[in-house]
Design an enzyme around this catalytic site. Structure first.
Site, PDB file in Angstrom:
ATOM      1  N   LYS A 189      -6.309  -2.173  -8.373  1.00  0.00           N
ATOM      2  CA  LYS A 189      -5.733  -1.605  -7.152  1.00  0.00           C
ATOM      3  C   LYS A 189      -4.216  -1.505  -7.287  1.00  0.00           C
ATOM      4  O   LYS A 189      -3.608  -2.284  -8.025  1.00  0.00           O
ATOM      5  CB  LYS A 189      -6.047  -2.497  -5.941  1.00  0.00           C
ATOM      6  CG  LYS A 189      -7.520  -2.627  -5.607  1.00  0.00           C
ATOM      7  CD  LYS A 189      -7.704  -3.530  -4.394  1.00  0.00           C
ATOM      8  CE  LYS A 189      -9.182  -3.651  -4.049  1.00  0.00           C
ATOM      9  NZ  LYS A 189      -9.395  -4.493  -2.857  1.00  0.00           N
ATOM     10  N   GLY A 234      -6.305   2.293   1.294  1.00  0.00           N
ATOM     11  CA  GLY A 234      -7.051   3.526   1.503  1.00  0.00           C
ATOM     12  C   GLY A 234      -7.582   4.165   0.228  1.00  0.00           C
ATOM     13  O   GLY A 234      -7.908   5.334   0.217  1.00  0.00           O
ATOM     14  N   GLY A 235      -7.642   3.397  -0.856  1.00  0.00           N
ATOM     15  CA  GLY A 235      -8.370   3.889  -2.034  1.00  0.00           C
ATOM     16  C   GLY A 235      -7.540   4.555  -3.117  1.00  0.00           C
ATOM     17  O   GLY A 235      -8.017   4.705  -4.236  1.00  0.00           O
ATOM     18  N   GLU A 241      -8.984  -7.369  -9.312  1.00  0.00           N
ATOM     19  CA  GLU A 241      -9.862  -8.268  -8.553  1.00  0.00           C
ATOM     20  C   GLU A 241     -11.274  -8.163  -9.094  1.00  0.00           C
ATOM     21  O   GLU A 241     -11.659  -7.133  -9.664  1.00  0.00           O
ATOM     22  CB  GLU A 241      -9.911  -7.855  -7.064  1.00  0.00           C
ATOM     23  CG  GLU A 241      -8.668  -8.174  -6.283  1.00  0.00           C
ATOM     24  CD  GLU A 241      -8.735  -7.694  -4.839  1.00  0.00           C
ATOM     25  OE1 GLU A 241      -9.647  -6.897  -4.500  1.00  0.00           O
ATOM     26  OE2 GLU A 241      -7.878  -8.114  -4.054  1.00  0.00           O
ATOM     27  N   ARG A 299      -0.682  -1.703  13.023  1.00  0.00           N
ATOM     28  CA  ARG A 299      -0.571  -0.597  13.981  1.00  0.00           C
ATOM     29  C   ARG A 299      -1.764  -0.639  14.928  1.00  0.00           C
ATOM     30  O   ARG A 299      -2.720  -1.370  14.706  1.00  0.00           O
ATOM     31  CB  ARG A 299      -0.610   0.736  13.219  1.00  0.00           C
ATOM     32  CG  ARG A 299      -1.905   0.887  12.427  1.00  0.00           C
ATOM     33  CD  ARG A 299      -2.121   2.273  11.848  1.00  0.00           C
ATOM     34  NE  ARG A 299      -3.462   2.419  11.313  1.00  0.00           N
ATOM     35  CZ  ARG A 299      -3.857   2.057  10.092  1.00  0.00           C
ATOM     36  NH1 ARG A 299      -2.985   1.533   9.258  1.00  0.00           N
ATOM     37  NH2 ARG A 299      -5.113   2.206   9.717  1.00  0.00           N
ATOM     38  N   ARG A 321     -16.472   9.612  15.070  1.00  0.00           N
ATOM     39  CA  ARG A 321     -15.276  10.472  14.961  1.00  0.00           C
ATOM     40  C   ARG A 321     -15.735  11.898  14.745  1.00  0.00           C
ATOM     41  O   ARG A 321     -16.457  12.197  13.777  1.00  0.00           O
ATOM     42  CB  ARG A 321     -14.419  10.047  13.766  1.00  0.00           C
ATOM     43  CG  ARG A 321     -13.853   8.662  13.878  1.00  0.00           C
ATOM     44  CD  ARG A 321     -12.835   8.449  12.768  1.00  0.00           C
ATOM     45  NE  ARG A 321     -12.380   7.073  12.736  1.00  0.00           N
ATOM     46  CZ  ARG A 321     -11.353   6.651  12.005  1.00  0.00           C
ATOM     47  NH1 ARG A 321     -10.695   7.519  11.233  1.00  0.00           N
ATOM     48  NH2 ARG A 321     -10.982   5.382  12.039  1.00  0.00           N
TER      49      ARG A 321
HETATM   50  C1  MV4 Z   1     -12.674  -3.550  -2.889  1.00  0.00           C
HETATM   51  C2  MV4 Z   1     -14.039  -3.248  -2.992  1.00  0.00           C
HETATM   52  C3  MV4 Z   1     -14.845  -4.097  -3.728  1.00  0.00           C
HETATM   53  N1  MV4 Z   1     -14.302  -5.163  -4.352  1.00  0.00           N
HETATM   54  N2  MV4 Z   1     -12.190  -4.629  -3.524  1.00  0.00           N
HETATM   55  C4  MV4 Z   1     -11.405   0.389  -0.472  1.00  0.00           C
HETATM   56  C5  MV4 Z   1     -10.098   0.721   0.149  1.00  0.00           C
HETATM   57  C6  MV4 Z   1      -9.209  -0.424  -0.042  1.00  0.00           C
HETATM   58  N3  MV4 Z   1      -8.723  -0.870   1.245  1.00  0.00           N
HETATM   59  C7  MV4 Z   1     -10.025  -1.489  -0.698  1.00  0.00           C
HETATM   60  N4  MV4 Z   1     -11.329  -0.951  -0.912  1.00  0.00           N
HETATM   61  C8  MV4 Z   1     -12.275  -1.677  -1.573  1.00  0.00           C
HETATM   62  N5  MV4 Z   1     -11.833  -2.781  -2.186  1.00  0.00           N
HETATM   63  C9  MV4 Z   1     -12.993  -5.409  -4.238  1.00  0.00           C
HETATM   64  N6  MV4 Z   1     -12.491  -6.448  -4.883  1.00  0.00           N
HETATM   65  C10 MV4 Z   1     -14.525  -2.124  -2.337  1.00  0.00           C
HETATM   66  C11 MV4 Z   1     -13.639  -1.302  -1.648  1.00  0.00           C
HETATM   67  C12 MV4 Z   1     -14.214  -0.149  -1.048  1.00  0.00           C
HETATM   68  C13 MV4 Z   1     -14.356  -0.020   0.333  1.00  0.00           C
HETATM   69  C14 MV4 Z   1     -13.886  -0.970   1.210  1.00  0.00           C
HETATM   70  C15 MV4 Z   1     -14.037  -0.841   2.558  1.00  0.00           C
HETATM   71  C16 MV4 Z   1     -14.671   0.274   3.056  1.00  0.00           C
HETATM   72  C17 MV4 Z   1     -15.129   1.245   2.235  1.00  0.00           C
HETATM   73  C18 MV4 Z   1     -14.980   1.130   0.859  1.00  0.00           C
HETATM   74  C19 MV4 Z   1     -15.459   2.115   0.026  1.00  0.00           C
HETATM   75  C20 MV4 Z   1     -15.306   1.977  -1.322  1.00  0.00           C
HETATM   76  C21 MV4 Z   1     -14.683   0.865  -1.859  1.00  0.00           C
END
Ligand code: MV4
Length: 445
Positions: free
Chosen positions: A158, A164-165, A200, A292, A336
């Site tokens: 990350k 937000g990806g 991670e 926010r 939404r």
């Molecule tokens: C992750 C994860 C799985 N494992 N981290 C997506 C956006 C960002 N805020 C962090 N995200 C994720 N982090 C670890 N260690 C999976 C996601 C993730 C996700 C998280 C929340 C809602 C939708 C998602 C869709 C794909 C991946």
């Protein structure tokens, strides 16, 4: 209390803020781009100032123009809404320099949570569970390889400036790591001008459950229960609900306590949200904090009967909060509605709304800025409405939502209403049997 608030936003959230200000006896100033001249927020505010050309960078992101509008109208506070400048520490700083209250946290609080590694380190010190991973930034691909081997695949990379990806890479085996490392770093640099990345353990098929919190200027922090936001597509939330069908009283207790610890660790002031990943064993991990008001705040408002915008304004004005935690006694679910074609990869469909019938009746709230004859401009987010259904039970709330969506008539543009209608009928969705991967496999017919 503030006498006049400038709303540095557009669309439904600008209207939402204007409505609460009116109830509180606070005068409002709308700002608008030339593309939004005919918008409802311009009409419903007491005053309106044009701040530039349609492109966000020329208007809703133009700090100089917004501050000039605040000066000439004598606003004593600015509400940033969500998106645009809502989590921009430099903007909050400029507001302070102008002695105009930014309705939100301080620049230091925004920065503490804006950098993900800093946020994670703060959470570890506060005793909030985080996902196991690298100790700060990755320094080399060799270090990344060793760590991944030690933790075991899959892992995720990350961007520290992300969220937000963007700049995220899931790595299932060592052969993919070199490429993922390099491309994540490049994407982070291009997107955020910061190429810092970290690693991670990848949590497979998690749920996204977030806790709404509020903190005041006197150090009191409380939580306002959870929202389940697992129904997302490409990191865009589509449906949110409270309570989470995965929640238990014991898990809510633990997550609520962790969320309060997280906010208290930075002396958080304002309303905010702690996002958690929750695995199938109900282990939860801090993911990020949103400093926010969020799109989905209305779900919480409905289940605990609480005006979060009013609370946010009161906190900014220095009013103490009660400190009481809330838990949902009823159920609310939000869809939404976007001006997008769900049959065509959710392609945005700006254009003129020719016919409109908005649902209503018992248990239905619609937050929207659209009207018959309104033209959705192509420059901004495609969300045009949020439908919230409220009922005693989850099943009844879904039934109410289905009924409301079936009443909704929007002609002239394609919308995500047909998608939501099918989702509400889906058996797994109705059982509460879904994770963040649900939409990947959900087939529209
Ligand atoms: C992750 C994860 C799985 N494992 N981290 C997506 C956006 C960002 N805020 C962090 N995200 C994720 N982090 C670890 N260690 C999976 C996601 C993730 C996700 C998280 C929340 C809602 C939708 C998602 C869709 C794909 C991946």
């Amino acid at each position: 209390m503030f006498k006049k608030i400038l709303i540095a936003n557009r669309g439904e959230i600008a209207l939402r803020i204007i409505r609460t200000c009116r109830e509180m006896g606070i005068r409002t100033v709308a700002v608008y781009s030339t593309a939004d001249k005919e918008s409802l927020h311009v009409r419903f505010a007491d005053e309106a100032v044009c701040i530039g050309k349609p492109q966000s960078s020329d208007s809703y992101l133009n700090m100089q123009h917004i501050m000039a509008a605040a000066e000439i109208t004598n606003a004593d506070a600015i509400h940033p809404g969500y998106g645009f400048l809502a989590e921009n520490a430099a903007f909050a700083e400029i507001c302070a320099q102008y002695k105009i209250k930014f309705i939100g946290p301080t620049p230091a609080m925004i920065n503490a949570m804006g950098d993900k590694i800093t946020a994670k380190e703060t959470m570890i010190r506060a005793g909030v569970p985080v996902i196991p991973g690298s100790d700060g930034l990755l320094q080399s691909v060799e270090e990344a390889k060793k760590l991944a081997k030690d933790m075991g695949y899959p892992v995720i990379i990350k961007a520290t400036a992300g969220g937000g990806g963007k700049g995220m890479r899931v790595i299932w085996e060592e052969s993919e790591l070199d490429n993922a490392y390099t491309s994540a770093k490049m994407e982070a640099k291009a997107s955020f001008k910061n190429d810092g990345i970290y690693m991670e353990k990848f949590v497979e098929e998690p749920r996204h459950i977030e806790i709404q919190v509020a903190g005041d200027q006197f150090g009191t922090v409380c939580h306002l229960s959870e929202r389940d936001c697992s129904i997302q597509r490409r990191h865009q939330k589509l449906v949110e609900e409270s309570p989470s069908p995965f929640m238990t009283p014991e898990l809510r207790q633990r997550m609520g306590e962790a969320a309060i610890k997280a906010a208290a660790a930075i002396n958080y002031e304002s309303v905010g949200t702690i996002e958690f990943l929750v695995d199938k064993h109900r282990n939860f991990y801090f993911m990020e904090m949103n400093t926010r008001i969020q799109v989905e705040h209305g779900v919480t408002e409905e289940v605990i009967s609480y005006d979060l915008i009013k609370e946010q304004i009161k906190i900014a004005a220095g009013v103490p909060i009660s400190g009481k935690n809330y838990e949902p006694k009823i159920h609310a679910i939000e869809c939404r509605i976007n001006a997008e074609d769900p049959y065509n990869d959710f392609r945005p469909c700006p254009g003129k709304i020719t016919v409109l019938h908005t649902p209503g009746g018992h248990g239905v709230r619609v937050d929207s800025h659209i009207y018959a004859g309104y033209t959705i401009p192509p420059y901004y987010d495609s969300m045009i409405a949020k439908v919230i259904a409220v009922a005693q039970t989850r099943e009844e709330a879904i039934n109410t939502m289905e009924r409301a969506l079936s009443e909704y008539v929007i002609e002239g543009v394609k919308t995500t209403i047909p998608f939501h209608l099918q989702l509400m009928k889906n058996e797994d969705f109705r059982k509460g049997n879904f994770t963040t991967k649900f939409i990947e496999t959900f087939k529209l017919v």
